[in-house]
Design an enzyme around this catalytic site. Structure first.
Site, short mmCIF file in Angstrom:
data_model
loop_
_atom_site.label_atom_id
_atom_site.label_comp_id
_atom_site.label_asym_id
_atom_site.label_seq_id
_atom_site.Cartn_x
_atom_site.Cartn_y
_atom_site.Cartn_z
N SER A 109 25.15 -2.25 18.55
CA SER A 109 25.02 -1.30 19.48
C SER A 109 27.06 -0.57 19.73
O SER A 109 26.78 0.61 20.28
CB SER A 109 25.85 -1.91 20.87
N LYS B 42 27.23 3.33 19.89
CA LYS B 42 27.71 3.59 21.10
C LYS B 42 28.44 4.66 21.17
O LYS B 42 28.99 5.12 22.46
CB LYS B 42 26.78 3.04 22.47
N SER C 170 25.44 -0.97 28.52
CA SER C 170 23.83 -1.94 28.45
C SER C 170 22.47 -1.71 28.20
O SER C 170 21.72 -2.28 27.76
CB SER C 170 24.01 -2.85 29.04
N LYS D 296 33.50 -1.51 23.91
CA LYS D 296 32.05 -1.61 23.45
C LYS D 296 31.79 -2.83 22.46
O LYS D 296 32.72 -3.36 21.73
CB LYS D 296 31.73 -0.71 22.81
#
Length: 192
Positions: free
Chosen positions: A19, A22, A77, A183
């Site tokens: 993730s 992102k 999220s 993040k």
């Protein structure tokens, strides 16, 4: 602010970013906001593609609308939120990924290639610690991003009036004064 590296270990090793992908997606979103291509109050219609995203998500529904600002809060999220924003900015997820790779080249990232805007495992989707640091350094030039990455929990009001509780996966945001992001990520391939 200087870019001087104080410590590094295996910094150019190509790794699945999970993730943390992102970070680049948020950079392109912040640039689109700065360029007035989009505004925080713009309504985004959620596509079936965005709603069908797996992994961590906000459980957005097809044809539902959400404000850019709420989706930006949820990107910490929500794979569905980042795909909705990718489609809003570029017209399709694929075109947004092209933008991500173009930006990576502009930043001189030598060990990065994106296949999606969310970070779910995919063959050929990788970056390095060094490249991720460059992306993060570029992202925080947009100071407003820290208003979003520093949120630990908040309720998102959906277009149907229901509320969704969003919780940041970065537990340090709530437990260590002064932490404002950026993040976290996890997949089976990437690990934590």
């Amino acid at each position: 602010s200087t870019g001087k590296i104080l410590y590094e270990k295996n910094s150019d090793e190509k790794r699945a970013p999970a993730s943390m992908t992102k970070v680049m997606s948020m950079l392109l979103i912040m640039e689109a906001l700065d360029n007035k291509q989009i505004s925080l109050n713009d309504e985004v219609t959620i596509s079936q593609n965005a709603a069908d995203m797996g992994g961590s998500q906000l459980f957005l529904q097809p044809n539902q609308t959400a404000k850019v600002e709420d989706l930006l809060k949820g990107i910490a999220s929500g794979n569905d939120a980042v795909v909705a924003m990718a489609e809003k900015i570029a017209g399709s997820e694929e075109k947004f990924v092209d933008m991500m790779n173009k930006k990576a080249k502009e930043l001189g990232l030598k060990n990065t290639q994106f296949k999606n805007p969310h970070g779910l495992d995919e063959e050929g989707h990788y970056t390095s610690a060094h490249d991720m640091a460059i992306m993060a350094k570029e992202l925080i030039k947009h100071k407003n991003i820290l208003n979003y990455t520093s949120i630990y929990e908040e309720y998102l009001t959906k277009s149907d009036g229901t509320k969704l509780w969003m919780v940041n996966t970065n537990k340090l945001v709530k437990s260590y004064k002064g932490v404002d992001g950026l993040k976290t990520g996890f997949t089976q391939t990437a690990g934590y």
